[in-house]
Scaffold this motif. Structure first.
Motif, mmCIF file in Angstrom:
data_model
loop_
_atom_site.group_PDB
_atom_site.id
_atom_site.type_symbol
_atom_site.label_atom_id
_atom_site.label_comp_id
_atom_site.label_asym_id
_atom_site.label_seq_id
_atom_site.Cartn_x
_atom_site.Cartn_y
_atom_site.Cartn_z
ATOM 1 N N SER A 61 -61.702 -39.427 98.702
ATOM 2 C CA SER A 61 -61.890 -40.835 99.044
ATOM 3 C C SER A 61 -61.533 -41.131 100.495
ATOM 4 O O SER A 61 -61.868 -42.191 101.024
ATOM 5 N N ASP A 62 -60.843 -40.206 101.160
ATOM 6 C CA ASP A 62 -60.455 -40.416 102.553
ATOM 7 C C ASP A 62 -61.542 -40.014 103.537
ATOM 8 O O ASP A 62 -61.408 -40.277 104.738
ATOM 9 N N LEU A 63 -62.595 -39.355 103.076
ATOM 10 C CA LEU A 63 -63.661 -38.937 103.988
ATOM 11 C C LEU A 63 -64.303 -40.168 104.614
ATOM 12 O O LEU A 63 -64.718 -41.095 103.910
ATOM 13 N N PRO A 64 -64.411 -40.214 105.959
ATOM 14 C CA PRO A 64 -64.926 -41.410 106.627
ATOM 15 C C PRO A 64 -66.447 -41.544 106.612
ATOM 16 O O PRO A 64 -66.987 -42.572 106.981
ATOM 17 N N GLY A 65 -67.155 -40.496 106.242
ATOM 18 C CA GLY A 65 -68.610 -40.540 106.262
ATOM 19 C C GLY A 65 -69.174 -39.192 106.664
ATOM 20 O O GLY A 65 -68.441 -38.226 106.873
ATOM 21 N N ASP A 66 -70.473 -39.117 106.788
ATOM 22 C CA ASP A 66 -71.143 -37.860 107.122
ATOM 23 C C ASP A 66 -70.918 -37.518 108.596
ATOM 24 O O ASP A 66 -71.325 -38.284 109.479
ATOM 25 N N PRO A 67 -70.254 -36.404 108.905
ATOM 26 C CA PRO A 67 -70.014 -36.045 110.311
ATOM 27 C C PRO A 67 -71.224 -35.425 110.991
ATOM 28 O O PRO A 67 -71.174 -35.110 112.180
ATOM 29 N N GLY A 68 -72.302 -35.207 110.259
ATOM 30 C CA GLY A 68 -73.492 -34.614 110.848
ATOM 31 C C GLY A 68 -73.438 -33.104 110.890
ATOM 32 O O GLY A 68 -72.602 -32.467 110.239
ATOM 33 N N LEU A 69 -74.308 -32.515 111.689
ATOM 34 C CA LEU A 69 -74.403 -31.061 111.821
ATOM 35 C C LEU A 69 -74.104 -30.645 113.252
ATOM 36 O O LEU A 69 -74.278 -31.434 114.188
ATOM 37 N N PRO A 70 -73.649 -29.408 113.452
ATOM 38 C CA PRO A 70 -73.408 -28.936 114.819
ATOM 39 C C PRO A 70 -74.665 -29.050 115.673
ATOM 40 O O PRO A 70 -75.760 -28.670 115.247
ATOM 41 N N GLY A 378 -65.003 -30.905 106.909
ATOM 42 C CA GLY A 378 -64.906 -31.049 105.464
ATOM 43 C C GLY A 378 -63.494 -31.196 104.960
ATOM 44 O O GLY A 378 -63.278 -31.613 103.815
ATOM 45 N N SER A 379 -62.515 -30.861 105.786
ATOM 46 C CA SER A 379 -61.110 -31.074 105.410
ATOM 47 C C SER A 379 -60.861 -32.575 105.329
ATOM 48 O O SER A 379 -61.100 -33.309 106.288
ATOM 49 N N TRP A 380 -60.374 -33.037 104.199
ATOM 50 C CA TRP A 380 -60.134 -34.474 104.055
ATOM 51 C C TRP A 380 -59.173 -34.973 105.124
ATOM 52 O O TRP A 380 -59.364 -36.040 105.701
ATOM 53 N N TYR A 381 -58.153 -34.179 105.387
ATOM 54 C CA TYR A 381 -57.163 -34.565 106.392
ATOM 55 C C TYR A 381 -57.770 -34.572 107.788
ATOM 56 O O TYR A 381 -57.637 -35.544 108.544
ATOM 57 N N ALA A 382 -58.453 -33.490 108.176
ATOM 58 C CA ALA A 382 -59.003 -33.387 109.527
ATOM 59 C C ALA A 382 -60.071 -34.452 109.776
ATOM 60 O O ALA A 382 -60.128 -35.050 110.866
ATOM 61 N N GLU A 383 -60.919 -34.703 108.795
ATOM 62 C CA GLU A 383 -61.969 -35.704 108.974
ATOM 63 C C GLU A 383 -61.377 -37.111 109.103
ATOM 64 O O GLU A 383 -61.810 -37.907 109.942
ATOM 65 N N ARG A 384 -60.378 -37.428 108.304
ATOM 66 C CA ARG A 384 -59.746 -38.749 108.373
ATOM 67 C C ARG A 384 -59.000 -38.917 109.692
ATOM 68 O O ARG A 384 -59.060 -39.960 110.336
ATOM 69 N N LEU A 385 -58.294 -37.866 110.098
ATOM 70 C CA LEU A 385 -57.553 -37.924 111.352
ATOM 71 C C LEU A 385 -58.503 -38.072 112.538
ATOM 72 O O LEU A 385 -58.223 -38.832 113.478
ATOM 73 N N THR A 386 -59.622 -37.365 112.498
ATOM 74 C CA THR A 386 -60.615 -37.495 113.573
ATOM 75 C C THR A 386 -61.111 -38.928 113.683
ATOM 76 O O THR A 386 -61.151 -39.502 114.783
ATOM 77 N N ALA A 387 -61.458 -39.526 112.551
ATOM 78 C CA ALA A 387 -61.980 -40.897 112.560
ATOM 79 C C ALA A 387 -60.923 -41.905 112.991
ATOM 80 O O ALA A 387 -61.199 -42.827 113.774
ATOM 81 N N ASP A 388 -59.694 -41.753 112.502
ATOM 82 C CA ASP A 388 -58.630 -42.699 112.853
ATOM 83 C C ASP A 388 -58.282 -42.601 114.335
ATOM 84 O O ASP A 388 -58.062 -43.620 115.004
ATOM 85 N N LEU A 389 -58.219 -41.383 114.850
ATOM 86 C CA LEU A 389 -57.913 -41.201 116.273
ATOM 87 C C LEU A 389 -59.033 -41.773 117.134
ATOM 88 O O LEU A 389 -58.778 -42.422 118.164
ATOM 89 N N ALA A 390 -60.271 -41.560 116.721
ATOM 90 C CA ALA A 390 -61.403 -42.112 117.462
ATOM 91 C C ALA A 390 -61.347 -43.634 117.482
ATOM 92 O O ALA A 390 -61.640 -44.274 118.507
#
Length: 611
Positions: A61-70, A378-390
């Motif tokens: 539930s913490d995933l902020p959305g689709d991060p796309g592809l490289p 895909g890491s719930w923590y890394a994706e949430r942290l990326t979005a919050d920091l952004a």
């Protein structure tokens, strides 16, 4: 394709866990440890200097959305397509020795042993731009990209470099001319004209892969700023350059293609990973707003943090830079520079440069860090942290823009904001909430540091350059200079008055010893005793003027006041107690979370150590 073995099913027999079950279990553990809590999330959460809450548990539930592809907007997972992402990053070595002959020798050694691009410091503190041909003698410019850092001498350095490439009849293999007038002002306080950067960009746009402008965000990091502050300042600077370049006649596509971003990578691996991912997301948003969503792939250069490096126990810097390099690579940086472990001691030697480049080679070649595109994806923590920091960085970027942009904000807004963050960070360092291994924790008083040739002082006048360990290291220097009148050449000493058996006092004696040694103060542990006269006698023979009681709460209740009185009678100017509580005759207490720097400074004064 993975085939599950019929006889081995790891999840068999385990019911799926729920967040509520975790809460109940966590509350039970915390209460058994003595903490009265109802919300384990709040009790175990941590807040960064940017106000981002790091929680103890994340789920889908913490995933902020689709991060796309490289290789595709919003470039969170990397600015390069999948094929490029697996080829490793650019191993970039920095050279700042003022002797061109020494630099040339080091450059050739690096290129022969794994380095793939060069970062040359010229002008103030480095060789003059005119020395470039000598420094690059034997270097194939069409194979080894060169990045210049020449400060106010950037136009001259760029002209010498381009003329050298023309004389050799070869096109540079990428690199950057290093124009960064706003970054120069942040470093030195000296305004630099943007038209010079625009002129260099006009020349560079016709050379494939060569860029003219570096958006260097490390001055904001080096001033003690947070990750979001570093990102926000870089966005504001990048936008200022886009405006200048397009006003100067470049198309938006050409302008975007002239920028390279430089960020600091620290030993906090998760925040570093998130920072590089967030930087790409944010710059993609800038490109989208400008009308070029497909051109928002940010070129990133990671440099291991100068602020985190220590002059004391410098060997630990190898571990810090390894963590930082790993995080930058996982975060998707295009180029990485690992600073030599002896960077705080002066000019690095060949051994230090070899370790720096081999750190990267090991991570790329042996550890295989570059074999996976976006390992944190895909890491719930890394994706949430990326979005919050952004999100925090975008808010700060907008604040800078409302203040008139990066140049205007450097007058007051940015310095004040960074100073406030540095003050908070300094308080945490002083209380060892942010421990520094080898300095504030586990110091090695008998270390023999390598001796290096002094490095030229960098240009100042702008934002301050700080080091997280600087206050502790200043006290270590003070202790090293101390010359006790009765025992010449010996360092300051605190007597640890251990009360009772070893099992009762060891934990607090170790705590106190570690604390005093972080300031360069030696400790002498007394024999385990409950006899005040015996303890006072040992103290008197130690020659110290400061004592610290170390024992259990139970034995403190029985003996602390009597021992403190005996120590005072034996000449103690100050009696500390390791732990908490009020006891007659005890002047002050040491405990986890206390202001260690204040304790050390007070102890120096009590011992009569000169500033």
């Amino acid at each position: 394709m993975t085939v599950e073995h019929e006889g081995f099913r790891p999840g068999a027999g385990f019911a799926p866990g729920t967040r509520e079950e975790w809460r109940r279990a966590a509350v039970g553990v915390l209460r058994r440890s003595g903490a009265e809590v109802d919300s384990p999330e709040e009790a175990l959460a941590h807040t960064t200097y940017d106000g981002v809450t790091l929680r103890p548990l994340y789920d889908a539930s913490d995933l902020p959305g689709d991060p796309g592809l490289p290789g595709f907007a919003p470039y969170v997972r990397g600015a390069r397509p999948l094929g490029g992402a697996l080829s490793g990053w650019d191993v970039r070595q920095r050279h700042a020795h003022p002797d061109p002959a020494v630099t040339r020798e080091a450059v050739l050694a690096d290129l022969e042993n794994g380095v793939t691009s060069l970062w040359l410091v010229l002008g103030e503190g480095g060789p003059p731009p005119s020395a470039l041909p000598r420094m690059l003698d034997g270097v194939y410019l069409d194979l080894a990209p060169v990045v210049l850092s020449a400060g106010a001498a950037t136009p001259e350095a760029a002209e010498v470099y381009l003329r050298l490439a023309d004389q050799r009849g070869t096109a540079p293999a990428g690199g950057n001319l290093g124009a960064d007038p706003i970054g120069l002002r942040a470093r030195t306080g000296t305004p630099a004209p943007l038209p010079e950067a625009v002129a260099l960009a006009r020349r560079a746009k016709d050379v494939p892969s060569l860029r003219a402008i570096t958006v260097d965000a490390t001055p904001y990091h080096d001033a003690g700023g947070s990750d979001a502050e570093e990102l926000g300042c870089s966005l504001a600077t990048g936008v200022a350059y886009l405006r200048a370049l397009t006003d100067g006649g470049l198309t938006l596509e050409e302008a975007l293609g002239q920028l390279e971003f430089r960020y600091a990578a620290t030993a906090d691996q998760f925040l570093t990973i998130a920072k590089f991912r967030a930087a790409r997301m944010l710059w993609a948003r800038v490109a989208e707003v400008c009308g070029a969503p497909a051109l928002g792939g940010q070129l990133q250069h990671a440099v291991t943090s100068s602020a985190m490096m220590t002059a004391r126990d410098p060997w630990v810097n190898m571990l810090r830079t390894t963590l930082a390099c790993f995080a930058a690579g996982v975060g998707g940086a295009d180029a990485v520079t690992v600073q030599p472990f002896d960077a705080r001691l002066g000019l690095p030697d060949a051994f230090a440069r070899r370790i720096a480049r081999n750190t990267q080679s090991l991570l790329v070649e042996e550890a295989g860090v570059a074999r996976v595109a976006d390992p944190a994806g895909g890491s719930w923590y890394a994706e949430r942290l990326t979005a919050d920091l952004a999100g925090k960085a975008w808010e700060w970027f907008q604040e800078i823009e409302r203040a008139g942009g990066a140049e205007a904000a450097l007058g007051r807004l940015i310095p004040e904001r960074l100073a406030a963050t540095w003050a908070r960070r300094s308080r945490d360092v002083a209380r060892r909430a942010r421990p520094i291994t080898g300095v504030s924790e586990f110091p090695h008083l008998d270390e023999r540091r390598p001796v290096r040739e002094p490095a030229p002082e960098p240009a100042g006048g702008g934002l301050p350059r700080v080091h997280y360990a600087q206050e502790f290291e200043a006290l270590r220097d003070r202790a090293d200079r101390a010359d006790r009148a009765d025992r010449a050449g010996e360092r300051p000493l605190v007597f640890l008055a251990t009360i009772g058996p070893v099992a009762a006092h060891t934990a607090r004696a170790s705590f106190a010893a570690n604390l005093f040694r972080s300031g360069g103060i030696a400790t002498l542990t007394g024999g385990a005793s409950t006899d005040p006269a015996a303890i006072a006698g040992e103290f008197a023979r130690s020659g110290s003027a400061v004592a610290c009681l170390c024992s259990s709460d139970r034995l403190y209740a029985e003996h602390a006041e009597a021992v403190a009185a005996a120590l005072a009678a034996a000449g103690a100017r100050k009696v500390w107690l390791a732990g908490k509580g009020h006891y007659e005759g005890v002047d002050a207490v040491l405990h986890a979370g206390c202001d260690v720097l204040d304790v050390l400074r007070t102890t120096f004064d009590d011992l009569g150590v000169a500033p």
